[in-house]
Write an enzyme that holds these catalytic residues in place. Structure first.
Site, short mmCIF file in Angstrom:
data_model
loop_
_atom_site.label_atom_id
_atom_site.label_comp_id
_atom_site.label_asym_id
_atom_site.label_seq_id
_atom_site.Cartn_x
_atom_site.Cartn_y
_atom_site.Cartn_z
N GLU A 140 46.96 -23.69 22.24
CA GLU A 140 46.53 -24.77 21.38
C GLU A 140 47.28 -24.75 20.04
O GLU A 140 48.11 -23.87 19.79
CB GLU A 140 45.01 -24.71 21.17
CG GLU A 140 44.25 -25.69 22.07
CD GLU A 140 44.44 -27.14 21.66
OE1 GLU A 140 45.23 -27.43 20.72
OE2 GLU A 140 43.81 -28.01 22.28
N HIS A 141 46.96 -25.69 19.18
CA HIS A 141 47.70 -25.98 17.95
C HIS A 141 47.83 -24.79 17.02
O HIS A 141 46.98 -23.91 16.96
CB HIS A 141 47.02 -27.12 17.21
CG HIS A 141 45.63 -26.77 16.76
ND1 HIS A 141 45.35 -26.18 15.55
CD2 HIS A 141 44.43 -26.90 17.38
CE1 HIS A 141 44.07 -25.97 15.43
NE2 HIS A 141 43.48 -26.40 16.53
#
Length: 219
Positions: A140-141
Site C-alpha cells: 500500500e501507499h
C-alpha cells in the site's frame, strides 16, 4: 543485430513459477523463445517445461552479445551473492512481471524484481533491488522496501511501512499501517512468520509469529 540471451536463474519451484511469466513477456516483445533458458548451478535435467537448463558456465559460454537474468531464488542471501556474481560478469538484471499486476502513481521499482500474478503496488512507493512479490501480495501507499526482500503469497503490507533489506515475509502475513512521519519498521534480515499479524516494529534479525506477532521463542 545484437543477440540477447535471457535466463531464469534457478530451476526449482520458484523458477518454474517465474518461467511462464518470463516466456509471456518475451513473446510480447517478439523475442524467440529459444533465447530463454533456465540457469542452475546444479542442473538435474537438461530440459524443464520445454526450456533448456544450463549451468552458469554454459550460460556464459552461449552465443550472445547481451545476457539477462532474473534471480528465481527465495533465499535473499543467495540472491545477493548471485546478483554480485552476475554484475561482475556483465550479466544484466531482468525484471519479470505478470500481465495483470497493478502499479499506480509514483512507484520506483529497483532492478531485477519479480511481480507475480495479482500483485498490486499502489502509490508513492520505493522498492529496492531484486524484490520478490508472490501471488496476491500487495504494497500500500507510502511504503519503502529495501533490497532483496521477499513476499510469499498473499502478503498484505499496508501504508507507511519501512521494510529494511533481506526481510522475508511469510504467506498470508499482514503488516499494520504506520503513520506519516512515523512508519512501522521491519528491521533488516527479520522474518515474519506465515499468517502473522504485525502491529508494531520488528527489530533487525528477529523472527516473529502469531496474532499479534511476537518474537519466536526457541526451545
Amino acid at each position: 543485430m545484437m543477440s540477447s540471451l535471457y535466463g531464469v536463474y534457478g530451476a526449482s519451484g520458484c523458477g518454474r513459477g517465474i518461467m511462464p511469466l518470463a516466456r509471456k513477456q518475451l513473446q510480447q516483445g517478439g523475442i524467440s523463445l529459444d533465447r530463454l533458458v533456465f540457469v542452475d548451478d546444479r542442473p538435474e535435467a537438461s530440459l524443464i517445461n520445454g526450456h533448456r537448463v544450463l549451468s552458469y558456465a554454459e550460460f556464459m559460454q552461449e552465443d550472445a552479445d547481451v545476457r539477462h537474468v532474473v534471480l528465481a531464488i527465495a533465499d535473499s542471501a543467495v540472491r545477493e551473492k548471485l546478483a554480485a556474481r552476475c554484475a561482475l560478469d556483465g550479466v544484466k538484471p531482468w525484471t519479470v512481471r505478470a500481465e495483470n499486476i497493478v502499479l499506480m502513481d509514483g512507484v520506483v521499482l529497483g532492478e531485477g524484481a519479480v511481480l507475480s500474478p495479482f500483485v498490486a503496488i499502489t502509490s508513492n512507493i520505493r522498492i529496492g533491488r531484486h524484490f520478490h512479490a508472490n501471488l496476491f501480495s500487495y504494497v500500500e501507499h507510502d511504503c519503502v522496501i529495501g533490497d532483496f526482500v521477499t513476499f510469499a503469497p498473499g502478503v498484505k503490507c499496508n501504508g507507511n511501512v519501512l521494510i529494511e533489506e533481506h526481510v522475508y515475509v511469510g504467506a498470508g502475513a499482514v503488516i499494520k499501517q504506520g503513520r506519516p512521519g512515523k512508519p512501522l519498521v521491519i528491521g533488516r534480515s527479520s522474518v515474519i512468520g506465515m499468517g502473522a499479524v504485525v502491529i508494531c516494529d520488528v527489530p533487525p534479525g528477529t523472527t516473529v509469529v502469531g496474532n499479534p506477532a511476537k518474537p519466536l521463542l526457541r526451545g
